[in-house]
Enzyme design. Structure first.
Site, short mmCIF file in Angstrom:
data_model
loop_
_atom_site.label_atom_id
_atom_site.label_comp_id
_atom_site.label_asym_id
_atom_site.label_seq_id
_atom_site.Cartn_x
_atom_site.Cartn_y
_atom_site.Cartn_z
N ASP A 82 -5.27 -3.95 -6.71
CA ASP A 82 -5.79 -4.18 -5.37
C ASP A 82 -4.94 -5.28 -4.73
O ASP A 82 -4.91 -6.42 -5.23
CB ASP A 82 -7.26 -4.61 -5.49
CG ASP A 82 -7.92 -4.84 -4.15
OD1 ASP A 82 -7.19 -5.13 -3.18
OD2 ASP A 82 -9.16 -4.74 -4.07
N CYS A 121 0.90 -1.17 0.00
CA CYS A 121 0.00 0.00 0.00
C CYS A 121 0.93 1.20 0.00
O CYS A 121 1.15 1.82 1.03
CB CYS A 121 -0.88 -0.03 1.24
SG CYS A 121 -1.94 -1.47 1.32
N ALA A 122 1.48 1.51 -1.15
CA ALA A 122 2.74 2.27 -1.18
C ALA A 122 2.62 3.79 -1.36
O ALA A 122 3.53 4.52 -1.00
CB ALA A 122 3.60 1.72 -2.31
N ALA A 123 1.51 4.25 -1.94
CA ALA A 123 1.45 5.68 -2.30
C ALA A 123 1.23 6.56 -1.07
O ALA A 123 0.51 6.15 -0.17
CB ALA A 123 0.32 5.90 -3.30
N GLY A 133 6.49 7.38 0.57
CA GLY A 133 7.46 7.76 1.61
C GLY A 133 8.30 6.57 2.03
O GLY A 133 9.54 6.64 2.08
N LYS A 134 7.62 5.45 2.30
CA LYS A 134 8.35 4.29 2.81
C LYS A 134 9.08 3.56 1.68
O LYS A 134 10.19 3.06 1.87
CB LYS A 134 7.40 3.36 3.57
CG LYS A 134 6.82 4.06 4.80
CD LYS A 134 5.79 3.27 5.52
CE LYS A 134 5.10 4.11 6.57
NZ LYS A 134 4.19 5.16 6.02
N ASP A 168 -0.14 0.00 -5.39
CA ASP A 168 -1.22 0.78 -4.76
C ASP A 168 -2.46 0.67 -5.63
O ASP A 168 -2.36 0.58 -6.86
CB ASP A 168 -0.83 2.25 -4.60
CG ASP A 168 -1.66 2.93 -3.52
OD1 ASP A 168 -1.18 3.09 -2.38
OD2 ASP A 168 -2.82 3.30 -3.82
N ASP A 190 1.52 -1.07 4.86
CA ASP A 190 1.11 0.16 5.54
C ASP A 190 -0.39 0.34 5.24
O ASP A 190 -0.77 1.03 4.30
CB ASP A 190 1.94 1.33 4.97
CG ASP A 190 1.78 2.60 5.76
OD1 ASP A 190 1.36 2.53 6.93
OD2 ASP A 190 2.11 3.68 5.21
N CYS A 245 -1.45 4.19 10.68
CA CYS A 245 -1.37 5.47 11.41
C CYS A 245 -2.66 5.61 12.22
O CYS A 245 -3.27 6.66 12.24
CB CYS A 245 -1.11 6.65 10.49
SG CYS A 245 -2.33 6.85 9.18
C1 LIG Z 1 -1.47 4.81 4.59
S1 LIG Z 1 -1.48 5.04 2.89
C2 LIG Z 1 0.11 4.50 2.45
C3 LIG Z 1 1.22 5.48 2.69
C4 LIG Z 1 2.55 5.01 2.10
N1 LIG Z 1 2.92 3.70 2.57
C5 LIG Z 1 3.68 5.96 2.36
O1 LIG Z 1 4.49 5.73 3.24
O2 LIG Z 1 3.79 6.97 1.65
C6 LIG Z 1 -2.46 3.70 2.38
C7 LIG Z 1 -2.49 3.47 0.89
O3 LIG Z 1 -3.19 2.24 0.66
C8 LIG Z 1 -3.79 2.33 -0.59
N2 LIG Z 1 -4.80 1.25 -0.66
C9 LIG Z 1 -6.05 1.21 -0.14
N3 LIG Z 1 -6.64 0.04 -0.40
C10 LIG Z 1 -5.73 -0.70 -1.10
C11 LIG Z 1 -5.76 -2.00 -1.68
N4 LIG Z 1 -6.83 -2.78 -1.56
N5 LIG Z 1 -4.67 -2.42 -2.36
C12 LIG Z 1 -3.57 -1.63 -2.48
N6 LIG Z 1 -3.51 -0.39 -1.96
C13 LIG Z 1 -4.56 0.07 -1.27
C14 LIG Z 1 -4.34 3.74 -0.64
O4 LIG Z 1 -4.55 4.16 -1.97
C15 LIG Z 1 -3.22 4.51 0.07
O5 LIG Z 1 -2.35 5.06 -0.86
#
Ligand SMILES: C[S@@+](CC[C@H](N)C(=O)[O-])C[C@H]1O[C@@H](n2cnc3c(N)ncnc32)[C@H](O)[C@@H]1O
Length: 438
Positions: free
Chosen positions: A299, A251-253, A256-257, A273, A318, A371
Site C-alpha cells: 500500500d 500505483c503502477a499496475a 503501461g506507464k 501496486d 497515477d 483518469c
Molecule cells: C489507474 S490504475 C494504474 C494504472 C497504471 N499506472 C498504468 O499506467 O498501467 C490505479 C492502480 O492503483 C492501485 N492502487 C490502489 N490503491 C493503492 C494503494 N493504496 N497503494 C498502491 N496502489 C494502489 C490499483 O491496484 C491500480 O492498479
C-alpha cells in the site's frame, strides 16, 4: 448441460445490477469455456447494455405490469438482454425470444417463460416508439443523475460533449516502443498490411481507424508496440525520465506507464501496486517488452512497510480514481460509482499523495495523474495538497492537449483522440527553518 451464451449474458447483467463485480472481471469469468465468436458476442451484448443502461431500464419498467420481486431480479436481466438484442443489435427475433425464454429455465424460473415471451413480443411490436421515448436526463444521456449533475457543474461549457463522448466507442491507440523503431516506420508497416493508422497527439502514439486483435499487430509479441491510450501516454512524457534516475511508479499496475518510462530512459523504476494479482500483469508486460523494473506489492500510503528511506528523483502517482474519464472504455463505471464511493476514493488519494511526497528528494518532481474528469479528485485535490505542503510547487505543463486550470491540466475525452485525464506536476523545494518552503 452447456450454458447458452444468452444465459451467460443474463448472469453478467444480473451481477452488475447487484454490483458484485466490474464488467471486465465478470466477462473474464464467464468467457473461460467460450469459443472466440461467443466471447465476442457476450462482450457486445454486455458492453452495449451498459452503454444503454438507463434507457433500457425505463423501457423494461414500461413493459412489465408490476415490478419484479427482489429474489427474481435475474428476470429483469433476461428481459434487458432480450430487449437490447432486439432493439440495438438486429438479432433474429424468433431466435432471441425463444433463447431468452429458455434462459428462464436455466436460471430456475420456468414459471416465467410466459412473462419473458410476452414482454419481448410486446417490445418487438412497439420497438420504434419505445426507442424514441427518453423522458428524463438519465434516459437521454444514459448516466446516473448524480453524475450528470457533477459533469454539468464541473464543465458548464463542455458537459454535453462529454456525455456524448462517454457513450461512443473509443479509438484503439498504440504506443510504439521507441527503443526498437520509430513511429512513422510502424505506421508504414501497418499501412502495408491494410491497417489504417495515423499519428496521435502524444509523441509515440498511433491511432488506428478500427480496432484489431492485438495478436495480429506486427511485432506485438516481440515488444515493438503496446496498447495505451494517448492521454495515458502523456504521463511519462510530462514526467520526462532521465537516464540513471531512481523513479517510483506508486500505483503502477498493469504497468503501461512503468514500461513507457523504461522505453524512454535508462532509469531505475520501482513499480509498486497494492494488488499482487495486478502486479503480475506488469511482469507480463515487462517480459514482452524486454524491460526490467523492481516490483513491490504494498500500500503506497504505508511507506513504513516498503520504503528503504532512499529518496526518489521522481514519482509518478497515477491515482486510483472514479475513472469518469474512461467511461467510453469501461461503460460500467457509470453503474459502479456513487457519490459515497467518490468520497472514499478522494480520502485514499489524499493519503497516498501525502505519504509518497515524503519519499521524494528536494528538487525532485512528482506527477499526479488520474483518469477522472471530476475536479474533486483533480484540481481540488491539488489545491488542498499545496495548502498542506509549503515545500510543494506546481509547475506549468506545456504542449499537452487539454484545458489549463489553476491546479493542473485537464483533458476531456475526445472522439478521435485521448481519454479524459488530469495531470499536475509538482516540484519539491528546500524547507526553510520555520518549515515553510523557500
Ligand atoms: C489507474 S490504475 C494504474 C494504472 C497504471 N499506472 C498504468 O499506467 O498501467 C490505479 C492502480 O492503483 C492501485 N492502487 C490502489 N490503491 C493503492 C494503494 N493504496 N497503494 C498502491 N496502489 C494502489 C490499483 O491496484 C491500480 O492498479
Amino acid at each position: 448441460m452447456k450454458k447458452s451464451i444468452r444465459a451467460h449474458a443474463a448472469e453478467v447483467i444480473d451481477a452488475l445490477q447487484n454490483q458484485q463485480s466490474n464488467l471486465d472481471a465478470l466477462l473474464r469469468k464467464h468467457s473461460v469455456h467460450l469459443n472466440p465468436n461467443d466471447k465476442k458476442l457476450l462482450q457486445s451484448i454486455c458492453y452495449g447494455i451498459c452503454r444503454e443502461w438507463f434507457h433500457l431500464e425505463a423501457i423494461e419498467s414500461q413493459l412489465l405490469d408490476k415490478p419484479l420481486k427482489a429474489r427474481d431480479q435475474i428476470l429483469s436481466a433476461i428481459v434487458r438482454c432480450g430487449i437490447f438484442e432486439l432493439g440495438w443489435m438486429g438479432s433474429k427475433e424468433h431466435a432471441v425470444v425463444s433463447e431468452y425464454v429458455d434462459v428462464t429455465v436455466t436460471e430456475g424460473r420456468p414459471w416465467a417463460r410466459g412473462l419473458v415471451n410476452a414482454v419481448l413480443r410486446q417490445f418487438i411490436r412497439k420497438k420504434s416508439e419505445l426507442k424514441m421515448e427518453r423522458h428524463s436526463a438519465q434516459t437521454l444521456w444514459n448516466h446516473p443523475q448524480w453524475l450528470i449533475d457533477a459533469i454539468q457543474q464541473s464543465w458548464p461549457d463542455h458537459w454535453e460533449r462529454v456525455l456524448v463522448e462517454n457513450n461512443v466507442h473509443p479509438p484503439m491507440t498504440l504506443r510504439v516502443n521507441r527503443q526498437k523503431l520509430d513511429r512513422d516506420a510502424y505506421i508504414e508497416t501497418l499501412t502495408t498490411q491494410g491497417i489504417e493508422a495515423a499519428p496521435g497527439s502524444a509523441p509515440d502514439s498511433v491511432r488506428l481507424a478500427k480496432p484489431v486483435p492485438v495478436q495480429s499487430l506486427e511485432g506485438f509479441a516481440e515488444g515493438f508496440v503496446s496498447v495505451q491510450d494517448e492521454s495515458s501516454q502523456w504521463a511519462s512524457i510530462i514526467l520526462h525520465p532521465q537516464d540513471h534516475e531512481r523513479i517510483l511508479d506508486a500505483c503502477a499496475a498493469p504497468g503501461g506507464k512503468t514500461c513507457h518510462l523504461l522505453e524512454m530512459s535508462d532509469s531505475q523504476v520501482i513499480a509498486l501496486d497494492v494488488s499482487e494479482q495486478r502486479l503480475s500483469r506488469i511482469k507480463e508486460n515487462l517480459v514482452r517488452l524486454g524491460l526490467r523494473a523492481e516490483l513491490i506489492a504494498a500500500d503506497a500510503s504505508h511507506t513504513e512497510s516498503w520504503w528503504d528511506q532512499h529518496e526518489f528523483d521522481a514519482v509518478l502517482l497515477d491515482l486510483p480514481c472514479s475513472a469518469t474519464g474512461v467511461i467510453r472504455r469501461h461503460p460500467d463505471v457509470r453503474l459502479m460509482r456513487s457519490e459515497t464511493s467518490l468520497r472514499s476514493l478522494i480520502g485514499m488519494q489524499t493519503m497516498i499523495l501525502d505519504a509518497t511526497w515524503d519519499t521524494l528528494k528536494i528538487g525532485g518532481r512528482l506527477l499526479v495523474t488520474t483518469c477522472s474528469i471530476l475536479p474533486q479528485e483533480n484540481q481540488h485535490q491539488i489545491r488542498k495538497f499545496l495548502e498542506r505542503h509549503g515545500d510543494a510547487h506546481l509547475t506549468t505543463i506545456n504542449g499537452v492537449p487539454g484545458l489549463d486550470t489553476l491546479y493542473g491540466t485537464q483533458h476531456l475525452p475526445t472522439h478521435a483522440g485521448g481519454d479524459g485525464f488530469f495531470y499536475a506536476l509538482l516540484v519539491k523545494s528546500e524547507p526553510t527553518n520555520n518549515g515553510v518552503s523557500a
